[in-house]
Motif scaffolding. Structure first.
Motif, mmCIF file in Angstrom:
data_model
loop_
_atom_site.group_PDB
_atom_site.id
_atom_site.type_symbol
_atom_site.label_atom_id
_atom_site.label_comp_id
_atom_site.label_asym_id
_atom_site.label_seq_id
_atom_site.Cartn_x
_atom_site.Cartn_y
_atom_site.Cartn_z
ATOM 1 N N LEU A 139 0.840 -1.201 0.000
ATOM 2 C CA LEU A 139 0.000 0.000 0.000
ATOM 3 C C LEU A 139 0.875 1.252 0.000
ATOM 4 O O LEU A 139 0.631 2.207 -0.747
ATOM 5 C CB LEU A 139 -0.912 -0.003 1.237
ATOM 6 N N GLY A 140 1.915 1.212 0.830
ATOM 7 C CA GLY A 140 2.815 2.359 0.937
ATOM 8 C C GLY A 140 3.471 2.683 -0.397
ATOM 9 O O GLY A 140 3.602 3.852 -0.768
ATOM 10 N N THR A 141 3.875 1.654 -1.115
ATOM 11 C CA THR A 141 4.516 1.887 -2.410
ATOM 12 C C THR A 141 3.540 2.532 -3.384
ATOM 13 O O THR A 141 3.896 3.471 -4.106
ATOM 14 C CB THR A 141 5.045 0.554 -2.982
ATOM 15 N N ILE A 142 2.311 2.055 -3.387
ATOM 16 C CA ILE A 142 1.311 2.665 -4.279
ATOM 17 C C ILE A 142 1.156 4.140 -3.937
ATOM 18 O O ILE A 142 1.180 5.011 -4.805
ATOM 19 C CB ILE A 142 -0.073 1.965 -4.131
ATOM 20 N N MET A 143 1.036 4.428 -2.656
ATOM 21 C CA MET A 143 0.813 5.814 -2.239
ATOM 22 C C MET A 143 2.013 6.689 -2.571
ATOM 23 O O MET A 143 1.869 7.824 -3.007
ATOM 24 C CB MET A 143 0.517 5.881 -0.738
ATOM 25 N N TRP A 144 3.196 6.161 -2.363
ATOM 26 C CA TRP A 144 4.412 6.953 -2.635
ATOM 27 C C TRP A 144 4.538 7.222 -4.133
ATOM 28 O O TRP A 144 4.864 8.324 -4.555
ATOM 29 C CB TRP A 144 5.628 6.197 -2.083
ATOM 30 N N ASP A 145 4.239 6.195 -4.924
ATOM 31 C CA ASP A 145 4.389 6.358 -6.377
ATOM 32 C C ASP A 145 3.338 7.302 -6.969
ATOM 33 O O ASP A 145 3.629 8.062 -7.876
ATOM 34 C CB ASP A 145 4.298 4.998 -7.082
ATOM 35 N N TYR A 146 2.123 7.222 -6.478
ATOM 36 C CA TYR A 146 1.049 7.952 -7.163
ATOM 37 C C TYR A 146 0.435 9.094 -6.362
ATOM 38 O O TYR A 146 -0.252 9.942 -6.909
ATOM 39 C CB TYR A 146 -0.057 6.977 -7.594
ATOM 40 N N CYS A 147 0.615 9.059 -5.034
ATOM 41 C CA CYS A 147 0.010 10.120 -4.244
ATOM 42 C C CYS A 147 1.075 10.747 -3.340
ATOM 43 O O CYS A 147 0.812 11.195 -2.241
ATOM 44 C CB CYS A 147 -1.149 9.538 -3.421
ATOM 45 N N GLY A 148 2.323 10.737 -3.832
ATOM 46 C CA GLY A 148 3.447 11.238 -3.044
ATOM 47 C C GLY A 148 3.811 12.655 -3.438
ATOM 48 O O GLY A 148 2.959 13.545 -3.440
ATOM 49 N N MET A 149 5.056 12.829 -3.867
ATOM 50 C CA MET A 149 5.556 14.180 -4.117
ATOM 51 C C MET A 149 5.000 14.816 -5.372
ATOM 52 O O MET A 149 4.963 16.030 -5.491
ATOM 53 C CB MET A 149 7.080 14.149 -4.198
ATOM 54 N N ALA A 150 4.620 14.000 -6.361
ATOM 55 C CA ALA A 150 4.020 14.551 -7.580
ATOM 56 C C ALA A 150 2.858 13.640 -7.968
ATOM 57 O O ALA A 150 2.985 12.416 -7.933
ATOM 58 C CB ALA A 150 5.042 14.599 -8.689
ATOM 59 N N ARG A 151 1.738 14.255 -8.274
ATOM 60 C CA ARG A 151 0.519 13.486 -8.537
ATOM 61 C C ARG A 151 -0.050 13.863 -9.894
ATOM 62 O O ARG A 151 0.070 15.015 -10.307
ATOM 63 C CB ARG A 151 -0.499 13.782 -7.432
ATOM 64 N N THR A 152 -0.678 12.900 -10.562
ATOM 65 C CA THR A 152 -1.336 13.207 -11.832
ATOM 66 C C THR A 152 -2.729 12.593 -11.819
ATOM 67 O O THR A 152 -2.996 11.662 -11.057
ATOM 68 C CB THR A 152 -0.589 12.600 -13.037
ATOM 69 N N ASP A 153 -3.565 13.096 -12.681
ATOM 70 C CA ASP A 153 -4.913 12.557 -12.807
ATOM 71 C C ASP A 153 -4.860 11.065 -13.083
ATOM 72 O O ASP A 153 -5.481 10.251 -12.393
ATOM 73 C CB ASP A 153 -5.625 13.315 -13.952
ATOM 74 N N GLU A 154 -4.058 10.717 -14.078
ATOM 75 C CA GLU A 154 -3.982 9.321 -14.487
ATOM 76 C C GLU A 154 -3.463 8.438 -13.351
ATOM 77 O O GLU A 154 -4.027 7.391 -13.039
ATOM 78 C CB GLU A 154 -3.057 9.247 -15.710
ATOM 79 N N GLY A 155 -2.382 8.892 -12.715
ATOM 80 C CA GLY A 155 -1.778 8.114 -11.650
ATOM 81 C C GLY A 155 -2.731 7.911 -10.477
ATOM 82 O O GLY A 155 -2.805 6.822 -9.900
#
Ligand SMILES: Cc1cc2nc3c(=O)[nH]c(=O)nc-3n(C[C@H](O)[C@H](O)[C@H](O)COP(=O)(O)OP(=O)(O)OC[C@H]3O[C@@H](n4cnc5c(N)ncnc54)[C@H](O)[C@@H]3O)c2cc1C
Ligand code: FES
Lengths: 636, 255
Positions: free
Chosen positions: A505-521
């Motif tokens: 879960l942490g990896t998902i959050m870091w990759d997609y809801c971490g320092m930079a976020r996009t609509d798609e991500g």
């Protein structure tokens, strides 16, 4: 749901006095007839519980730790801000207020922040009177240092252990009240649900972490000071047990959750070194006072540091933000570090790191001065990495650190459930979209010592004789639902450990809801989280029983809540189509800087729970700036 | 690195405990001691065995939650100011055997495996480890000047993390180092003077009731993760003596 911020009318500087003057009061002789539950004994909870006890209320304080003094607050290193202007460098309550509003990227309430700045000075007085050994000048006066995002020196500190010393002050005040009998302390008790009767918070359900017993406790009001939620990222600077369960349970019982996507990624942490890694260690922001941050100008430059000539180094913060330099605010410094690493100029084995270099400072001030200022941090770095920062620069990288979002509260710190108050990092109140360094300790203690103990009387005065016994249906139902959840976790008997899910879960959050976020991500993350959550309830492996100390079971409940919160964070991040502070949407930027959209998003997003499987409802509290003019935040 | 660990397992306070041996293979020397236990625990749970319970939280040596006897030494090393969570596996050698036990002290009953009940230390604080000042009644902070050297000394004492290593390492299970650290922190500062005598008398009374007595072995100082000096015990004893004498005389306050 109607969001009433209850900000008193009138000029900013008079609002808090006005509020205090209009609060209903509880007769001193009646105070002991009121039971108040305080969950948490970090800076916020301990200071609140102690102060409420001193006022004569009957307090019950719950923590999952073995002692109130273990709360995560103990780990705060750098310091606490206060507008004392002891340095005569132009500081004032107004400036602290302004810096905090600007630091928060214009997403905080003016009235709250002003009150915070006003109370900051009282906190220092209180702490000194309690015996907090703040650093001193040779003349015996209190010493100050600078912190990120500001140009005055207003940070008070006790070596690298400011949080510890402030917490001990509050803890000792709490222990004094325990001895006096005004506070009853429940250690090793975890709150697993909030009990709401006729719309009012009337108690909690806890699990005794030694016997496993699930019990109900009733009261006239419930105060949550349960800390932040960035452990949703698995790897963070927070203590391992910090979690969102208390505020998440409150959310599901009707307390709106504000700005969940505002999370702070701290620029100066020791980079991850392997898969076994259990947490990331913060290197205090105060280091940026004397340390210079750089990477090589060339990509994949693996030469030893000493062989990289000055001309081939990029002091990227000094270059991009000449007026704040290495003291740029956290969100900005973190993103800049990510950027240079993305360009392939990162250092260290993983390429995800930048140097924090003290060579110049040591040359200028001498090793012993640096040792006096940062000795314990340097030692800590050495213990972890086996490298000597006096000789070779530290390597640092951003890590999840703080949650600005949290339970929505009004000016009086009450959530949308009457009688349920939320204080400290657990609420959303004062930091907008980005918190400045040394402001969390200030906020936790302002809430706990000075705001809540006064504001809660206004509610309690109307609750005389409305206590609900702990054996009524609302309580027995809540107990049953907690028991049911516990047994579902125990009976899944799947194949994967709780930690393995949490890491994923942490990896998902870091990759997609971490320092930079996009609509798609973010959309992708939502799907991944839902799938993983579904698998979790089917396939999690929790051994042992519920009738004994069971650390896997404790974690399992917390991670179950993190799954739900993670989804809400993505929903919130997706809806906020702008960049503000710690929330950076790659689509919304201007020359690499965050681009706010004040026309559309000048509001607090307060999410309301609408039931299992149904989309949360968005409520908006418009932010009105009467004092400060909205501007593009610039640290150049 | 590959290690063999012998861990104290005990289901509950009442249950009988004993050592169980596990192999801890392929451990990175950069992992912390607790991360090594995490790895072992993950493997145990995958095999269907309950994890080894131990207390921890900050993992930075500041919260005082962690603590275990490692090869007979509290926190696993002497004289270098590390808590268990700060001990890294590079301190060990490949092939080492490690014995891991909970704190051993009469005042610290085992709750489960390596978790003990350290509540007695809070009781000592409750007895007087504070300055009685209610919220709101504090004077302006800089009205009170504290010489830098005094503040530094008070801070040395205040650095205690209440982990209990001092008690666990002491052959007598005494809590003198812990108690003296708080007595000294508050007693050194001007703010702490009004209650100084009463404080030391009350705290020592509770300490003696719950913990063993100090015969100055000095083991506590050697394992203290915050390197709290044993000199504070001497200081507390002097304070205690002075307080006993003057209170016995029912000190008359000049007005
Ligand atoms: C490494 C680090 C360094 C920092 N340095 C600084 C700094 O220099 N300056 C600064 O201003 N800020 C700093 N911060 C931030 C600051 O420390 C925190 O935001 C603040 O201490 C939070 O305090 P709190 O009282 O809200 O919560 P916490 O201290 O997290 O306390 C939470 C309490 O709630 C209890 N609890 C939680 N859930 C439950 C439950 N379900 N049931 C029962 N009990 C529960 C816990 O037992 C605990 O007592 C730092 C943070 C970190 C991680
Ligand atoms: S886990 Fe906090 S001191 Fe070791």
């Amino acid at each position: 749901m109607e969001l009433k911020s209850k900000i008193p009318p009138g000029p900013l500087a008079e609002k808090w006095s006005k509020a205090k003057a209009t609060y209903k009061l509880v007769n001193p002789a009646n105070k002991r007839k009121y039971d108040i539950i305080v969950v948490g004994a970090g800076l916020a909870g301990a200071s609140a519980a102690a102060s409420l006890g001193e006022l004569g209320y009957n307090v019950k304080c719950f923590v999952f730790h073995d002692s109130p003094r273990r709360a995560h607050s103990i780990a705060a290193q750098g310091g606490i801000n206060a507008a004392k202007n002891y340095r005569n460098d132009g500081d004032s309550v107004y400036r602290l207020f302004y810096d905090t509003i600007k630091g928060g990227d214009y997403r905080a309430r003016e009235a709250n922040v002003y009150r915070l700045a006003e109370l900051s000075v009282n906190i220092i007085d209180q702490a000194v009177a309690q015996g907090v050994p703040f650093a001193r000048e040779y003349g015996g006066q209190l010493e100050n240092r600078s912190f990120g995002g500001v140009q005055v020196s207003r940070t008070f500190y006790a070596r690298g252990q400011t949080g510890q010393q402030l917490l001990l002050g509050a803890f000792q005040a709490l222990e004094r009240q325990i001895a006096l009998g005004t506070v009853k302390q429940y250690n090793r008790h975890e709150m697993l649900d909030l009990v709401v009767v006729d719309g009012h918070a009337k108690g909690i359900v806890t699990r005794n972490l030694v016997t496993g017993k699930i019990e109900a406790h009733s009261a006239d009001a419930v105060v949550l000071g349960t800390g932040g939620y960035v452990n949703v990222f698995y790897l963070s600077t927070n203590a391992k047990a910090s979690n969102a369960t208390a505020i998440w349970r409150a959310y599901k019982r009707g307390a709106a959750f504000a700005n969940p996507c505002y999370t702070q990624i701290h620029p100066t942490c020791i980079p991850q070194s392997g898969d076994y890694q259990s947490k990331l260690t913060l290197m205090s922001e105060s280091l940026r006072n004397d340390g210079r941050i750089w990477v090589p100008k060339a990509q994949k430059d693996t030469r030893p540091v000493k062989q990289i000539p000055e001309a081939e180094r990029d002091y990227f913060l000094e270059r991009k933000y000449p007026s704040f330099g290495n003291l740029a605010p956290r969100d900005i410094a973190s993103r800049a570090a990510k950027e240079v690493c993305d360009e392939g100029r990162g250092v260290g084995p993983s390429g995800r790191g930048v140097f924090l270099d003290f060579a110049d400072a040591i040359k200028r001030l001498g090793r012993s001065a640096i040792e006096e200022r940062y000795g314990n941090l340097f030692d800590m770095y050495h213990d972890i990495t086996a490298e000597n920062p006096y000789e070779t620069p530290m390597r640092i990288y951003p890590a999840p650190h703080y949650s600005m979002g949290g339970t929505w509260v009004d000016y009086n710190l009450m959530s949308t459930i009457p009688g349920c108050y939320v204080i400290g990092e657990a609420n959303f109140s004062d930091h907008g979209a980005n918190r400045l360094g040394a402001s969390a300790l200030m906020q936790g203690l302002a809430d706990g010592y000075f705001v809540l103990p006064v504001s809660i009387g206004d509610y309690l005065a109307g609750q005389m004789g409305k206590k609900v016994a702990a054996d009524t249906p609302a309580f027995t139902d809540a107990i049953a639902s907690v028991q049911d959840r516990t047994s579902r976790l125990l009976s899944a008997k799947g194949s994967r450990t709780v930690d393995s899910f949490h890491r994923e879960l942490g990896t998902i959050m870091w990759d997609y809801c971490g320092m930079a976020r996009t609509d798609e991500g973010l959309r992708k993350a939502r799907t991944m989280i839902t799938e993983l959550r579904e698998q979790y309830w089917r396939d999690v492996k929790v051994l042992g029983t519920g009738e004994e100390p069971n650390q896997s079971l404790e974690k399992a409940g917390r991670v179950a809540d993190f799954f739900e919160l993670a989804e809400l964070m993505c929903i919130d991040a997706l809806h906020r189509e702008e960049s503000a502070g710690g929330h950076f949407r790659s689509e919304y930027q201007e020359e690499g800087e965050a681009k706010r959209n004040d026309d559309k998003f000048l509001y607090v997003a307060a999410w309301e729970y609408t039931g299992e499987g149904s989309e949360p409802r968005l409520n908006k509290e418009p932010l009105e700036y009467e004092e400060v003019k909205l501007a593009t935040r610039s640290y150049k | 690195m590959n290690l063999k660990i012998h861990v104290w397992r005990q289901k509950s306070r009442e249950a009988e405990g004993g050592f169980v041996t596990y192999s801890a293979d392929a451990i990175s020397p950069d992992a912390s001691f607790l991360e090594m236990l995490d790895v072992v625990n993950e493997r145990l749970m995958e095999k269907g065995e309950e994890s080894i319970h131990f207390e921890h939280d900050c993992r930075e040596g500041i919260c005082g939650s962690c603590g275990m006897m490692i090869n007979g030494v509290a926190h696993g090393s002497r004289g270098n100011g590390l808590a268990t969570c700060q001990l890294h596996m590079r301190h060990f050698k490949d092939g080492d055997e490690i014995w891991i036990e909970p704190w051993r002290a009469r005042a610290f009953p085992v709750i489960k495996d390596l978790i003990v009940d350290r509540g007695g230390l809070d009781k000592i604080i409750q007895a007087g480890g504070y300055i009685s000042v209610n919220t709101g009644s504090a004077p302006e902070a800089n009205m009170l000047l504290v010489p830098k050297a005094v503040q530094e000394r008070a801070m040395d004492a205040a650095a205690c993390i209440q982990c209990g290593a001092c008690v666990a390492q002491c052959p007598n299970g005494a809590a003198q180092l812990f108690t003296s650290a708080k007595v000294s922190h508050l007693g050194l500062l001007p703010q702490g003077q009004p209650e100084r005598k009463e404080r030391v008398l009350k705290m020592v009374a509770v300490m003696e009731e719950m913990f063993g007595s100090c015969t100055l072995y000095g083991e506590c100082e050697a394992v203290c993760p915050k390197e709290i000096s044993i000199d504070f015990i001497g200081r507390m004893n002097r304070d205690y003596l002075a307080a006993s004498v003057t209170t016995a005389k029912k000190e008359k306050v000049e007005t």
